[in-house]
Design a protein around this motif. Sequence first.
Motif, PDB file in Angstrom:
ATOM      1  N   UNK A 118       0.837  -1.210   0.000  1.00 38.80           N
ATOM      2  CA  UNK A 118       0.000   0.000   0.000  1.00 38.80           C
ATOM      3  C   UNK A 118       0.869   1.257   0.000  1.00 38.80           C
ATOM      4  N   UNK A 119       1.956   1.211   0.765  1.00 40.78           N
ATOM      5  CA  UNK A 119       2.876   2.354   0.777  1.00 40.78           C
ATOM      6  C   UNK A 119       3.563   2.510  -0.578  1.00 40.78           C
ATOM      7  N   UNK A 125       2.115   6.382  -7.040  1.00 41.56           N
ATOM      8  CA  UNK A 125       1.148   7.392  -7.506  1.00 41.56           C
ATOM      9  C   UNK A 125       1.815   8.768  -7.533  1.00 41.56           C
ATOM     10  N   UNK A 126       2.628   9.054  -6.529  1.00 37.29           N
ATOM     11  CA  UNK A 126       3.345  10.326  -6.491  1.00 37.29           C
ATOM     12  C   UNK A 126       4.329  10.410  -7.648  1.00 37.29           C
ATOM     13  N   UNK A 131       5.800  12.636 -12.990  1.00 38.61           N
ATOM     14  CA  UNK A 131       6.056  12.404 -14.412  1.00 38.61           C
ATOM     15  C   UNK A 131       5.069  13.190 -15.276  1.00 38.61           C
ATOM     16  N   UNK A 132       3.805  13.192 -14.857  1.00 39.69           N
ATOM     17  CA  UNK A 132       2.795  13.946 -15.610  1.00 39.69           C
ATOM     18  C   UNK A 132       3.048  15.448 -15.510  1.00 39.69           C
ATOM     19  N   UNK A 133       3.527  15.889 -14.348  1.00 42.98           N
ATOM     20  CA  UNK A 133       3.868  17.308 -14.180  1.00 42.98           C
ATOM     21  C   UNK A 133       5.004  17.691 -15.125  1.00 42.98           C
ATOM     22  N   UNK A 134       5.959  16.780 -15.295  1.00 45.50           N
ATOM     23  CA  UNK A 134       7.067  17.039 -16.215  1.00 45.50           C
ATOM     24  C   UNK A 134       6.556  17.181 -17.646  1.00 45.50           C
TER      25      UNK A 134
END
Length: 204
Positions: A118-119, A125-126, A131-134
Amino acid sequence: LGDHVERDQLLAQLSTDELSAERAYFAHSAESSASMLQESEATLHYQEQLASQQVREAEATLAATQAQLAESKANQENSEHKLQRDEAVAKSGGLSQEQIEESRNNLAVMKARTDALEKRVEAQRATVGLARSAVEQVVAKRSAFTAATRQLAAAEAQTAKADVRLAYAELHAPVSGIVDVRAARAGEVVSPGQPVVSLVDPDD
């Protein structure tokens, strides 16, 4: 006055200091922008490919980790059910205390694995978010690159316009003839359409 001139002979030269400076400014701007854009295009293309690849890899890792988590939860649930059955059987003397402890240990291992996964899912997810922010940053760079390309086109157009205006700074005889009137003197400011030199055709 009275000088004979041939067709296309230079009659007068307007001052081109201001026009030349303007042309040099736009030409320099265009050259600088072209050089920067050429380097930026290669860098930007690489960044776009890299950012897309990182998103794909991060999403694939997240999907794999989520699958492992789902499997671990299923195993944990099975271990919980098994422990409940074993404890029920143990009450009737069907299982030893060692066997019960083994089932409890297995459940503890399953819970620890589920917690760890879970961790890992949250961390992944982070990573996907980063990656999407990049990718978004590269998209913004591409937008800025497109704007700079338009600015380059504008500078090139202004350079071409300055070249045309510079060409108009030279006044050439439209026909062969004799200088009849000098309507303007050296250093005088003239307006568009204002006569500078008048010619007469001696054959008329």
